[in-house]
Write an enzyme that holds these catalytic residues in place. Structure first.
Site, short mmCIF file in Angstrom:
data_model
loop_
_atom_site.label_atom_id
_atom_site.label_comp_id
_atom_site.label_asym_id
_atom_site.label_seq_id
_atom_site.Cartn_x
_atom_site.Cartn_y
_atom_site.Cartn_z
N GLU A 327 0.74 -0.48 -0.24
CA GLU A 327 -0.11 -0.20 0.19
C GLU A 327 1.15 1.56 -0.20
O GLU A 327 0.47 2.43 -0.29
CB GLU A 327 -0.80 -0.33 1.50
CG GLU A 327 -2.38 0.83 1.52
CD GLU A 327 -3.40 0.63 2.15
OE1 GLU A 327 -3.17 1.61 2.87
OE2 GLU A 327 -4.28 0.35 1.69
N HIS A 358 7.21 -27.12 1.65
CA HIS A 358 6.26 -28.49 1.45
C HIS A 358 4.63 -27.73 0.57
O HIS A 358 3.66 -28.67 0.37
CB HIS A 358 5.36 -29.27 2.40
CG HIS A 358 6.43 -29.69 3.81
ND1 HIS A 358 6.99 -30.81 3.26
CD2 HIS A 358 7.47 -29.84 4.52
CE1 HIS A 358 8.09 -31.71 4.27
NE2 HIS A 358 8.46 -30.21 5.00
N LYS A 467 -13.48 1.51 -3.92
CA LYS A 467 -14.78 1.35 -2.51
C LYS A 467 -15.98 1.93 -3.12
O LYS A 467 -17.06 2.04 -2.91
CB LYS A 467 -13.99 2.06 -1.55
CG LYS A 467 -13.38 1.52 -0.30
CD LYS A 467 -12.66 2.55 0.55
CE LYS A 467 -11.29 1.99 1.35
NZ LYS A 467 -10.68 3.14 2.16
O1 F6P Z 1 -7.24 -0.25 2.60
C1 F6P Z 1 -7.60 0.97 2.66
C2 F6P Z 1 -7.55 1.87 3.96
O2 F6P Z 1 -7.53 2.89 4.10
C3 F6P Z 1 -6.04 1.65 4.39
O3 F6P Z 1 -5.59 2.41 3.79
C4 F6P Z 1 -6.56 1.78 5.98
O4 F6P Z 1 -5.77 0.93 6.82
C5 F6P Z 1 -7.85 0.77 5.63
O5 F6P Z 1 -8.46 1.57 5.13
C6 F6P Z 1 -9.06 1.45 7.10
O6 F6P Z 1 -8.92 2.58 7.62
P1 F6P Z 1 -9.34 3.45 8.90
O7 F6P Z 1 -8.95 2.54 9.88
O8 F6P Z 1 -9.94 4.28 8.30
O9 F6P Z 1 -10.66 2.49 9.27
#
Ligand code: F6P
Length: 497
Positions: A327, A358, A467
């Site tokens: 990330e 394995h 998202k």
């Molecule tokens: O996967 C994207 C992200 O924004 C991460 O960077 C972050 O750790 C996670 O989602 C959770 O985000 P939050 O802590 O705001 O729920």
């Protein structure tokens, strides 16, 4: 400064085996001991001359200046206009007004964590359900699994992250709702998975006053879940999610191992922070680690980096690193917004030895693709099965040797080409302190790789599109609207039957 590593360092003309046979003292010259971690880079493919060139490049990239900017609290995340002061959560390795102020806030939050720990310890709560995802889950999950044998073992700590309701459906029947407390961990408090799982678990729980939040968004925690201010622990914009286990996001860790061991974890990381900002050139472990990763990508074109911990307690480390590294470094835009012109992060993955031997080791030994490998071993075991531990270590050392040296055979089926670059990291023992050192080492290696690639390791815009689309598709899943995309439409037809 732009430095073309591939031009600076020639493609290797000697094998790892030849290098170790001809370069005098290579096994010790390419090793160093920092705190509780011994590292040996002699089974990488670079020559001593290449190493000198790599460290000269580190000077040109100004690794040291970059670390001072990071730890001093400068805006190292320009696309979001933020500092990235995770080091201030565990100390003040570089003293500036900003880092000192951040460290004070972190200390105050830690005090509040201790108070809540004592409060819960004095109650009849036996189980904790920690709900969060990504950076609000992976670090605590790793540390709890790795270190659960330390400390007072007062609580059983469980984790729910996936939006798949199967996780909660499996866990909740095994718990007593009268003796369970819930932590909702979300930096933003807008994350779909955490909000949905939070609702599900809070509906199941009898006692709303046993719900706690860890967030920058206290208003949302209060509005959505009615969590009162005294049960909310803070987070800050100046800490990235994947760098946040040292903050109140690490509350599940404190609950699992106790406040004192939690502080030892932070102290271990703080030790590594001081090391990387103080040690010069070849004495700097994070420089070695980052330069090795850069070399393997730029010169050997390794498409993947495996992390293979030979300790059952570190089996979640590869999953933790996947978010930390990918990330952070999965970027194709430079800091000035122009496209990067070299390959950035390869795929990071892995699994615990000896199980992995394995499973996927066949491909690592004889597949057509050469992958870089980090081995992690633990010298002293915390159990009495000596013979098992000896077997574990002999397997670890054997694999490293086999990958590097190979074994020639006229029968191609039985030929081991070797020349597979690998690094050996050995912890004296697994403790809160050495785990803190190890994780901080990778954090700094990631940052230095980003400096070399001139990318921002602290944003993650790549995850936003998925998202957004998922939110748009919710009404289509419910059958309220039709999807525009023909393939998605066909998939939805399958769901509706
Ligand atoms: O996967 C994207 C992200 O924004 C991460 O960077 C972050 O750790 C996670 O989602 C959770 O985000 P939050 O802590 O705001 O729920």
């Amino acid at each position: 400064m732009k430095v073309d590593l591939a031009a600076l360092v020639q493609a290797p003309s000697f094998s790892i085996k030849q290098l170790n046979a001809t370069e005098s003292d290579r096994a010790s010259a390419m090793s160093l001991k920092v705190g509780g971690i011994y590292a040996n880079f002699a089974r990488q493919r670079y020559s001593a001359a290449d190493v000198a060139a790599l460290f000269a490049a580190a000077k040109q990239w100004d690794f040291h200046g970059a670390l001072l900017r990071l730890m001093g609290g400068e805006i190292v995340n320009p696309t979001e206009g933020r500092a990235a002061l995770h080091t201030a959560l565990r100390g003040v390795p570089v003293e500036t007004a900003v880092s000192i102020a951040a460290n004070k806030e972190a200390d105050a939050a830690q005090l509040k964590m201790r108070e809540l720990y004592e409060e819960l310890a004095a109650s009849d709560v036996t189980d904790i359900v920690s709900i969060g995802i990504g950076g609000s889950d992976l670090g605590p999950r790793l540390a709890v699994d790795a270190l659960k044998d330390f400390g007072p073992k007062r609580f059983n700590v469980h984790f729910i992250s996936n939006v798949d309701g199967a996780a909660a459906a499996r866990l909740l029947p095994s718990l007593d709702r009268k003796h369970t407390a819930v932590l909702l961990i979300s930096k933003t408090f807008t994350t779909q998975e955490t909000l949905l799982n939070g609702e599900l678990v809070c509906d199941w729980l009898d006692t709303p006053e046993r719900v706690y939040a860890i967030t920058t968004n206290a208003d949302a925690a209060n509005e959505k879940f009615g969590i009162a201010a005294e049960r909310i622990l803070p987070m800050w914009d100046w800490v990235g999610g994947r760098y946040s286990m040292w903050s109140a996001v690490g509350f599940p860790i404190m609950l699992a191992i106790g406040p004192d061991a939690f502080v030892q974890l932070l102290d271990g990381a703080a030790f590594m922070d001081r090391h990387v900002v103080e040690a010069e050139g070849v004495d700097n472990l994070a420089y070695w680690h980052a330069l090795t990763a850069l070399y393997n990508r730029a010169v050997l074109h390794c498409a993947s980096q495996a992390v293979l911990p030979y300790d059952e307690r570190l089996k979640l480390f590869p999953a933790y690193l996947q978010q930390l590294v990918m990330e952070s470094l999965g970027k194709s835009a430079q800091l000035d917004g122009t496209a990067v012109t070299v390959d950035t992060v390869p795929v990071w993955w892995g699994g615990a030895g000896t199980d992995s031997q394995h499973s996927f080791f066949q491909a690592l030994h004889q597949g057509t693709q050469v992958d870089a490998i980090d081995f992690i071993g633990v010298i002293r075991a915390d159990h009495s099965a000596d013979i098992n531990h000896q077997a574990l270590l002999s397997n670890l050392f054997a694999q490293s040797e086999a990958f590097a040296n190979g074994q020639a055979s006229d029968d191609l089926h039985r030929n081991y080409a070797g020349n597979r670059p690998n690094t050996m990291l050995l912890l004296d023992s697994l403790s809160p302190s050495t785990l803190g050192q190890l994780i901080a080492l990778y954090e700094h290696s990631v940052y230095l790789q980003a400096v070399a690639w001139n990318i921002n390791p602290f944003d993650q815009f790549g995850v936003e599109l998925g998202k957004k689309l998922a939110n748009q598709l919710l009404p289509a899943i419910r059958g309220e609207v039709r999807a525009e995309d023909p393939v998605t439409s066909a998939l939805l037809d399958q769901v509706r039957g």
